[in-house]
Design an enzyme around this catalytic site. Structure first.
Site, mmCIF file in Angstrom:
data_model
loop_
_atom_site.group_PDB
_atom_site.id
_atom_site.type_symbol
_atom_site.label_atom_id
_atom_site.label_comp_id
_atom_site.label_asym_id
_atom_site.label_seq_id
_atom_site.Cartn_x
_atom_site.Cartn_y
_atom_site.Cartn_z
ATOM 1 C CG HIS A 1 8.891 6.856 0.473
ATOM 2 N ND1 HIS A 1 8.301 7.500 1.530
ATOM 3 C CD2 HIS A 1 9.974 6.202 0.984
ATOM 4 C CE1 HIS A 1 8.995 7.252 2.639
ATOM 5 N NE2 HIS A 1 10.004 6.459 2.337
ATOM 6 C CG ASP B 1 9.857 2.372 6.200
ATOM 7 O OD1 ASP B 1 10.557 1.515 5.634
ATOM 8 O OD2 ASP B 1 10.212 3.572 6.328
ATOM 9 C CG HIS C 1 11.740 6.944 6.209
ATOM 10 N ND1 HIS C 1 12.502 5.807 6.037
ATOM 11 C CD2 HIS C 1 12.570 7.919 6.638
ATOM 12 C CE1 HIS C 1 13.759 6.089 6.349
ATOM 13 N NE2 HIS C 1 13.840 7.362 6.715
ATOM 14 C CG ASP D 1 13.317 2.214 7.769
ATOM 15 O OD1 ASP D 1 12.299 1.814 8.363
ATOM 16 O OD2 ASP D 1 13.282 2.802 6.664
HETATM 17 ZN ZN LIG Z 1 12.006 3.846 5.473
#
Ligand SMILES: [Zn+2]
Length: 333
Positions: A153, A187, A189, A276
């Site tokens: 991120h 991931d 996200h 995740d």
């Molecule tokens: Zn994540």
């Protein structure tokens, strides 16, 4: 498979993240990596090593120098308390120097605080990714950096989503001096930071498979329409998935991503590995089974590319050991 374990991470332990004005226990805890490390180190065919030191210029190749200095300096000012931003930049601002303003300038959320231990941990995490990349470049076929804090991120000059330095991007950029690289992000996200860093480049193809950002963090990026700019047009691919996506619906999307990677014909692969998307992850939103992580890994490994695995998210500390072991065994099959 060589595992690179950055031991300094344990000293980085933010107590809380702030959501809707409430302070909640921080999900990105040292136990995550400790459990993955403990599960992997005894597997046959696995060898553990510590990160080597690389020049800071490898971090500054993907992050603004002023941002890197800020992470170091802010930590010194913070001491053992974790500092959070409170005001974010708005239109038309000039250069700022006020410490409160800088906290907002260099961050995009309230999940990613800085203390005196953050910089060392973030550097150690980046060095782990660089070490894994250098082993792969030297001829070891696969290496897995147990990066913590995670990185995908982190943008060129903003921390967020528990990430400070973008470990996978640092590794991908390092390898890009030797040939074309694909950065595949699994991931749950969207890896907004990796997309941001390589958005104008075509020597690193970024492929993201993630929960639909209209439903999940990081909200502001990750749609299929984001395909790159300038020379980078066509070299950024997003595969957003509806919440609740299962193994059966995920697999054709992964296969499609793999076909794009084959067509690009890279020299190296860097994978942002998040656990995740697992059904039992407390913040994920997809429904992948533990067994699927074996199939996912063997599908990625079937590309036959020298590969750097870089740890990103995964927050169910009761499941991480099993899921990581399953993934790695699938990768080594
Ligand atoms: Zn994540």
């Amino acid at each position: 498979m060589i595992i690179v374990y950055p031991s300094h991470h344990v000293r980085h332990r933010p107590p809380s993240e702030i959501f809707n004005g409430e302070s909640e226990p921080h999900a990105e805890v040292p136990e995550r990596i400790e459990q993955i490390h403990a599960a992997l180190r005894d597997m046959s065919g696995v060898r553990v090593t510590l990160p080597k030191r690389f020049p800071l210029s490898w971090i500054e190749a993907v992050h603004d120098r002023a941002y890197v200095s800020y992470v170091a300096e802010a930590g010194r000012l913070a001491g053992s308390t974790y500092m959070y931003p409170s005001v974010f930049p708005y239109a038309g601002h000039g250069e700022v120097s006020n410490p409160i303003a800088l906290r907002g300038q260099y961050a995009f959320d309230l999940y990613t605080p800085v203390s005196s231990t953050t910089y060392q941990a973030a550097c150690g995490s980046a060095m782990a990714a660089l070490t894994a990349a250098s082993l792969v470049r030297r001829g070891d076929i696969h290496a897995y950096a147990l990066c913590r804090p995670p990185g995908h991120h982190a943008e060129r000059s903003r921390m967020g989503g528990y990430c400070y330095f973008n470990n996978a991007a640092i590794a991908a950029n390092y390898l890009s001096h030797r040939g074309k690289v694909v950065l595949l992000d699994i991931d749950v996200h969207h890896g907004n930071g990796s997309q941001h860093i390589f958005y104008e480049r075509r020597d690193v193809l970024v492929v993201n498979i993630h929960a639909d950002p209209s439903e999940k963090f990081p909200y502001f990026s990750g749609s299929a329409q984001e395909t790159g700019v300038g020379k980078g047009i066509g070299y950024n691919m997003n595969f957003p998935l509806v919440l609740g996506t299962t193994d059966e619906a995920y697999h054709p999307v992964l296969q499609q991503a793999v076909r794009h990677i084959e067509k690009y014909a890279p020299q190296y692969l860097v994978v942002s590995v998040g656990y995740d998307a697992h059904i039992d992850d407390p913040i994920g939103g997809l429904r992948l089974s533990t067994d699927y992580y074996r199939r996912m890994a063997s599908t990625i490994a079937s590309l036959g590319l020298p590969t750097v695995l870089v740890q990103e998210g995964g927050y169910n500390t009761g499941k991480l050991a099993t899921v990581a072991k399953t993934f790695v065994s699938g990768f080594m099959q």
